[in-house]
Each structure stands twice: as C-alpha cells, then as structure tokens.
Design a protein around this motif. Structure first.
Motif, PDB file in Angstrom:
ATOM      1  N   PRO A 115       0.827  -1.204   0.000  1.00 29.66           N
ATOM      2  CA  PRO A 115       0.000   0.000   0.000  1.00 29.66           C
ATOM      3  C   PRO A 115       0.868   1.263   0.000  1.00 29.66           C
ATOM      4  O   PRO A 115       2.015   1.227   0.425  1.00 29.66           O
ATOM      5  N   VAL A 116       0.294   2.357  -0.474  1.00 28.03           N
ATOM      6  CA  VAL A 116       1.021   3.625  -0.529  1.00 28.03           C
ATOM      7  C   VAL A 116       0.446   4.571   0.521  1.00 28.03           C
ATOM      8  O   VAL A 116      -0.753   4.568   0.771  1.00 28.03           O
ATOM      9  N   THR A 117       1.329   5.329   1.157  1.00 24.95           N
ATOM     10  CA  THR A 117       0.896   6.370   2.084  1.00 24.95           C
ATOM     11  C   THR A 117       1.216   7.707   1.435  1.00 24.95           C
ATOM     12  O   THR A 117       2.348   7.934   1.017  1.00 24.95           O
ATOM     13  N   VAL A 118       0.205   8.554   1.333  1.00 28.41           N
ATOM     14  CA  VAL A 118       0.398   9.876   0.741  1.00 28.41           C
ATOM     15  C   VAL A 118       0.807  10.829   1.855  1.00 28.41           C
ATOM     16  O   VAL A 118       0.153  10.900   2.893  1.00 28.41           O
ATOM     17  N   LYS A 119       1.922  11.536   1.644  1.00 27.13           N
ATOM     18  CA  LYS A 119       2.397  12.508   2.630  1.00 27.13           C
ATOM     19  C   LYS A 119       2.674  13.826   1.942  1.00 27.13           C
ATOM     20  O   LYS A 119       2.984  13.864   0.755  1.00 27.13           O
ATOM     21  N   GLY A 120       2.611  14.900   2.726  1.00 30.34           N
ATOM     22  CA  GLY A 120       2.903  16.195   2.147  1.00 30.34           C
ATOM     23  C   GLY A 120       2.798  17.308   3.165  1.00 30.34           C
ATOM     24  O   GLY A 120       2.679  17.060   4.373  1.00 30.34           O
ATOM     25  N   THR A 121       2.861  18.526   2.647  1.00 27.21           N
ATOM     26  CA  THR A 121       2.779  19.704   3.499  1.00 27.21           C
ATOM     27  C   THR A 121       1.733  20.654   2.931  1.00 27.21           C
ATOM     28  O   THR A 121       1.498  20.689   1.722  1.00 27.21           O
ATOM     29  N   ALA A 122       1.122  21.412   3.843  1.00 24.82           N
ATOM     30  CA  ALA A 122       0.116  22.398   3.459  1.00 24.82           C
ATOM     31  C   ALA A 122       0.017  23.389   4.610  1.00 24.82           C
ATOM     32  O   ALA A 122       0.714  23.255   5.620  1.00 24.82           O
ATOM     33  N   ALA A 123      -0.854  24.377   4.458  1.00 26.11           N
ATOM     34  CA  ALA A 123      -1.024  25.376   5.513  1.00 26.11           C
ATOM     35  C   ALA A 123      -1.397  24.680   6.829  1.00 26.11           C
ATOM     36  O   ALA A 123      -2.264  23.814   6.836  1.00 26.11           O
ATOM     37  N   PRO A 124      -0.705  25.018   7.932  1.00 26.77           N
ATOM     38  CA  PRO A 124      -1.000  24.386   9.217  1.00 26.77           C
ATOM     39  C   PRO A 124      -2.487  24.466   9.565  1.00 26.77           C
ATOM     40  O   PRO A 124      -3.130  25.487   9.335  1.00 26.77           O
ATOM     41  N   GLU A 125      -2.985  23.356  10.076  1.00 24.34           N
ATOM     42  CA  GLU A 125      -4.371  23.221  10.545  1.00 24.34           C
ATOM     43  C   GLU A 125      -5.419  23.424   9.451  1.00 24.34           C
ATOM     44  O   GLU A 125      -6.572  23.722   9.729  1.00 24.34           O
ATOM     45  N   SER A 126      -5.006  23.271   8.184  1.00 23.33           N
ATOM     46  CA  SER A 126      -5.980  23.284   7.095  1.00 23.33           C
ATOM     47  C   SER A 126      -6.364  21.827   6.837  1.00 23.33           C
ATOM     48  O   SER A 126      -6.037  20.942   7.624  1.00 23.33           O
ATOM     49  N   ARG A 127      -7.037  21.593   5.727  1.00 23.89           N
ATOM     50  CA  ARG A 127      -7.376  20.226   5.336  1.00 23.89           C
ATOM     51  C   ARG A 127      -6.995  20.057   3.874  1.00 23.89           C
ATOM     52  O   ARG A 127      -7.018  21.015   3.106  1.00 23.89           O
ATOM     53  N   VAL A 128      -6.652  18.832   3.508  1.00 28.10           N
ATOM     54  CA  VAL A 128      -6.253  18.534   2.131  1.00 28.10           C
ATOM     55  C   VAL A 128      -7.131  17.401   1.613  1.00 28.10           C
ATOM     56  O   VAL A 128      -7.282  16.376   2.277  1.00 28.10           O
ATOM     57  N   ARG A 129      -7.716  17.624   0.425  1.00 25.46           N
ATOM     58  CA  ARG A 129      -8.495  16.571  -0.219  1.00 25.46           C
ATOM     59  C   ARG A 129      -7.597  15.885  -1.241  1.00 25.46           C
ATOM     60  O   ARG A 129      -7.006  16.545  -2.086  1.00 25.46           O
ATOM     61  N   ILE A 130      -7.490  14.555  -1.111  1.00 25.81           N
ATOM     62  CA  ILE A 130      -6.710  13.801  -2.095  1.00 25.81           C
ATOM     63  C   ILE A 130      -7.643  12.862  -2.852  1.00 25.81           C
ATOM     64  O   ILE A 130      -8.648  12.406  -2.317  1.00 25.81           O
ATOM     65  N   ARG A 131      -7.296  12.631  -4.097  1.00 25.39           N
ATOM     66  CA  ARG A 131      -8.042  11.671  -4.920  1.00 25.39           C
ATOM     67  C   ARG A 131      -7.007  10.864  -5.687  1.00 25.39           C
ATOM     68  O   ARG A 131      -6.093  11.431  -6.294  1.00 25.39           O
ATOM     69  N   LEU A 132      -7.158   9.546  -5.639  1.00 27.31           N
ATOM     70  CA  LEU A 132      -6.219   8.657  -6.323  1.00 27.31           C
ATOM     71  C   LEU A 132      -6.985   7.847  -7.356  1.00 27.31           C
ATOM     72  O   LEU A 132      -8.005   7.242  -7.038  1.00 27.31           O
ATOM     73  N   GLU A 133      -6.483   7.895  -8.588  1.00 25.24           N
ATOM     74  CA  GLU A 133      -7.115   7.159  -9.678  1.00 25.24           C
ATOM     75  C   GLU A 133      -6.080   6.276 -10.351  1.00 25.24           C
ATOM     76  O   GLU A 133      -4.885   6.577 -10.315  1.00 25.24           O
ATOM     77  N   SER A 134      -6.558   5.207 -10.980  1.00 27.12           N
ATOM     78  CA  SER A 134      -5.654   4.324 -11.709  1.00 27.12           C
ATOM     79  C   SER A 134      -6.060   4.274 -13.168  1.00 27.12           C
ATOM     80  O   SER A 134      -7.229   4.501 -13.502  1.00 27.12           O
ATOM     81  N   ALA A 135      -5.097   3.994 -14.015  1.00 27.00           N
ATOM     82  CA  ALA A 135      -5.350   3.763 -15.440  1.00 27.00           C
ATOM     83  C   ALA A 135      -4.473   2.594 -15.848  1.00 27.00           C
ATOM     84  O   ALA A 135      -3.285   2.566 -15.541  1.00 27.00           O
ATOM     85  N   THR A 136      -5.073   1.601 -16.486  1.00 22.30           N
ATOM     86  CA  THR A 136      -4.324   0.419 -16.869  1.00 22.30           C
ATOM     87  C   THR A 136      -4.794  -0.061 -18.237  1.00 22.30           C
ATOM     88  O   THR A 136      -5.876   0.319 -18.687  1.00 22.30           O
ATOM     89  N   THR A 137      -3.982  -0.878 -18.882  1.00 25.11           N
ATOM     90  CA  THR A 137      -4.351  -1.416 -20.188  1.00 25.11           C
ATOM     91  C   THR A 137      -4.711  -2.882 -20.027  1.00 25.11           C
ATOM     92  O   THR A 137      -3.907  -3.677 -19.539  1.00 25.11           O
ATOM     93  N   VAL A 138      -5.947  -3.239 -20.402  1.00 26.58           N
ATOM     94  CA  VAL A 138      -6.418  -4.623 -20.335  1.00 26.58           C
ATOM     95  C   VAL A 138      -6.936  -5.006 -21.716  1.00 26.58           C
ATOM     96  O   VAL A 138      -7.822  -4.344 -22.245  1.00 26.58           O
ATOM     97  N   LEU A 139      -6.355  -6.054 -22.274  1.00 24.97           N
ATOM     98  CA  LEU A 139      -6.747  -6.517 -23.610  1.00 24.97           C
ATOM     99  C   LEU A 139      -6.776  -5.378 -24.626  1.00 24.97           C
ATOM    100  O   LEU A 139      -7.687  -5.250 -25.434  1.00 24.97           O
ATOM    101  N   GLY A 140      -5.761  -4.513 -24.524  1.00 24.97           N
ATOM    102  CA  GLY A 140      -5.625  -3.422 -25.478  1.00 24.97           C
ATOM    103  C   GLY A 140      -6.534  -2.230 -25.217  1.00 24.97           C
ATOM    104  O   GLY A 140      -6.510  -1.258 -25.952  1.00 24.97           O
ATOM    105  N   MET A 141      -7.343  -2.308 -24.153  1.00 23.57           N
ATOM    106  CA  MET A 141      -8.241  -1.193 -23.834  1.00 23.57           C
ATOM    107  C   MET A 141      -7.760  -0.479 -22.581  1.00 23.57           C
ATOM    108  O   MET A 141      -7.352  -1.115 -21.612  1.00 23.57           O
TER     109      MET A 141
END
Length: 109
Positions: free
Chosen positions: A22-48
């Motif tokens: 598994p991956v853990t997303v880490k980073g920095t932003a304005a103190p005491e703010s909130r960060v929205r993350i979205r993770l998407e995948s793209a893969t090739t299956v049977l040429g699609m």
C-alpha cells in the motif's frame, strides 16, 4: 477565479517513481488546514485503457503543516499492464473554498 489558498505539496510518493502497495500519501500544506486527495488508476487490459477511482479522502493538516493518509491499497479489480496512478490534491477550507489542484503521477512496481 484564482484561490488565495496555497496548494499542498506532495512529498510522497514522488512523481514518476514506482510505488509498492500500500502507498501512504504525505505532504505539506497550511497548518491546521485540510487537504483533499483523490487517487485514480489507469491500466491497459486486452488493449483497452481502463480507468477507475481508488479513493478520495480529506486529511487534516497538523500544526507543523504536515499531513499523511492511511495506507492505501493500490490493488485494482483488473490486473492490467502498465498501470499508472494519478494523485490529485487540493487544500480545502471549512467554507468549501479550494486551492488549485496539484497532480502527481506514478506507477506500480
């Protein structure tokens, strides 16, 4: 309309790297703010090209300006070739205002 909010900085995973699940997303932003993350995948299956959302979550930023997600499994329902992951993140305020989005792309290893 450009936002006055500063976008977050993703420090992990690094762009263009091969990442193990598994991956853990880490980073920095304005103190005491909130960060929205979205993770998407793209893969090739049977040429699609198949894409899908893995997770979307809102993370709290601590007083030092650091944030980290829980470990996120990169397992996709379909086992494809050349899977590429796209992570987007934005700083969000209680008012609903969002910063510009930052994007990091990496691959599974």
């Amino acid at each position: 309309a450009t936002s006055a909010l500063t976008p977050p900085v993703i420090t992990q995973p690094a762009a263009g790297t091969g990442v193990k699940s598994p991956v853990t997303v880490k980073g920095t932003a304005a103190p005491e703010s909130r960060v929205r993350i979205r993770l998407e995948s793209a893969t090739t299956v049977l040429g699609m090209r198949m894409t899908g959302a893995i997770t979307e979550q809102v993370l709290d930023v601590n007083t030092k300006g650091e944030f980290a997600s829980q470990p996120i499994s990169l397992g996709t329902l379909v086992k494809g070739k050349n899977t590429e992951y796209t992570l987007t993140a934005a700083t969000v305020e209680a008012s609903g205002e969002e910063s510009e989005t930052v994007t990091v792309t990496f691959t599974g290893s």
